[in-house]
Design an enzyme around this catalytic site. Structure first.
Site, PDB file in Angstrom:
ATOM      1  CB  SER A 121      -0.947   0.014   1.205  1.00 25.75           C
ATOM      2  OG  SER A 121      -0.224  -0.047   2.422  1.00 25.75           O
ATOM      3  CG  ASP A 357      -1.693   5.782   8.018  1.00 30.62           C
ATOM      4  OD1 ASP A 357      -0.521   5.421   8.250  1.00 30.62           O
ATOM      5  OD2 ASP A 357      -2.225   5.680   6.895  1.00 30.62           O
ATOM      6  CG  HIS A 360      -0.287   4.458   4.280  1.00 27.89           C
ATOM      7  ND1 HIS A 360      -0.656   3.659   5.349  1.00 27.89           N
ATOM      8  CD2 HIS A 360      -0.161   3.636   3.205  1.00 27.89           C
ATOM      9  CE1 HIS A 360      -0.746   2.395   4.942  1.00 27.89           C
ATOM     10  NE2 HIS A 360      -0.445   2.350   3.657  1.00 27.89           N
TER      11      HIS A 360
END
Length: 388
Positions: A121, A357, A360
């Protein structure tokens, strides 16, 4: 004075020389005006682009409101993030100037070619950044996706460019598609999701990620040989670096032996910036400024995995693989302010301390610099050197 010889007066001679010099200057000036030198294409020999600092003097590469390719969890501004200072930093090497992205020039140079991103990802995060950058000139068209929308293919018809995102988080076979728990990975069998397509691409970027930190059981020759982070099993702890090294080595050997010879780019490990815990137990990333040099020490796990990459990179080169290193590790390490944090969801209730998060990257954000460097590599900027 001998009869018949005539001398030019001193003043006339000086005027003649000045006239010649002036004419030469005008010729040079006219040539420069008619054929200006493209500074962005000038070689930067001896420049270490990884040795530098973040400078607060640049606008973002695009606006989130103008790009439709951003996944919701990385669309930090739409999700309610109020501070915007993280958008205005640009990576500045100490010894040279990194050229700004010339999107038109890049698309022109890539005409008729294809690029694949193979990984997890984080590579999807980077692909979406690249799609946003390119959309300022031409918007890519989605022409394929798998059932889970993890692997996708885009086409830029005006330039006949294909961009492929291939989901293969371990690069080797695993049970990841069946269950995210009790993962089994087969270290001597490559994931055919990407190997079956590799001959379709002139450029292939590979990267591993946080999947290798999960609890995993290792198989070789149809036999369990060990594991990582499996205290409840009576298995030998071989470590995350064992599986990552095996996967990279097998991938590089496959690409070296194949008849098709793409340019392979290894993008280095992505550091996380969780503080006061991990993603599963309250870790946060609420900084709004880059770290200064020496202010932050890498997570030991991150340093180990990057070390594996550098060793396998050298091994790949020694085996004749057409391989480049996109080493984004250090410049990313200094950007704790670039993650979604709690804004991975739409307007989170911060009083409830939502999961954050810190792995990312917001789009736009620091990850756009990764693509600045990637574009320089793909356009053949041989002066861009990394040292490690």
């Amino acid at each position: 004075m001998a009869e018949g010889r005539q001398w030019m007066p001193r003043k006339s001679f000086c005027d003649f020389v000045l006239m010649l010099l002036g004419s030469a200057f005008l010729v040079v000036l006219a040539f420069q005006l008619l054929f200006p030198r493209d500074a962005s294409s000038a070689p930067m020999k001896g420049c270490d682009i990884l040795s530098g600092e973040w400078k607060n003097d640049s606008a973002p590469a695009y606006r989130n409101s103008s790009c439709k390719f951003i996944s919701s969890p990385q669309n930090c501004l739409t999700n309610g993030r109020l501070d915007t200072g993280y958008l205005y930093w640009r990576w500045k090497p100490y010894s040279c100037e990194l050229p700004p992205i010339d999107t038109k020039k890049f698309l022109s140079s890539m005409r008729g070619r294809s690029i694949a991103f193979v990984g997890d990802s984080i590579l999807r995060n980077q692909m979406e950044s690249l799609l946003c950058i390119l959309s300022k000139v031409e918007e890519a068209v989605l022409v394929y996706h798998d059932e889970a929308f993890q692997s996708k293919t885009w086409h830029l018809p005006s330039h006949n460019i294909t961009l492929g995102l291939i989901w293969a988080p371990f690069l080797v076979n695993s049970t990841e598609t069946k269950s995210k728990k009790d993962l089994q990975i087969y270290l001597d069998v490559l994931d055919t999701t990407w190997t079956s397509q590799s001959q379709n691409y002139e450029y292939i970027m590979l990267s591993g990620g946080q999947w290798f930190l999960k609890e995993t059981t290792f198989w070789e020759n149809n036999t369990i040989v060990g594991c990582h982070y499996c205290p409840d099993k009576s298995l030998k702890e071989l470590g995350m670096d064992y599986s990552y090294r095996s996967a990279l080595r097998l991938a590089f050997r496959f690409l070296s032996a194949a008849d098709h010879k793409p340019l392979v780019v290894l993008r280095t490990w992505t550091p996380s910036h969780f503080e006061y815990g991990k993603w599963y137990n309250g870790g946060i990333c609420n900084r709004t400024m880059p770290f200064k040099e020496g202010e932050y020490n890498a997570d030991p796990e991150d340093a180990v995995m990057r070390g594996v990459e550098l060793e396998e990179f050298q091994e790949g080169l020694s085996n004749g693989l057409n391989l480049k290193l996109l080493d984004t590790y250090h410049l990313s390490l200094m950007r704790p302010d670039g993650h979604p944090g709690p804004y991975r969801i739409y307007h989170p209730d911060l009083t409830k301390k939502p999961q954050q998060d810190c792995l990312h990257w917001c789009l736009p954000g620091p990850i756009d610099t990764w693509n600045e460097l990637l574009i320089a590599i793909l356009m053949g900027e041989e002066g861009l050197r990394s040292s490690f």
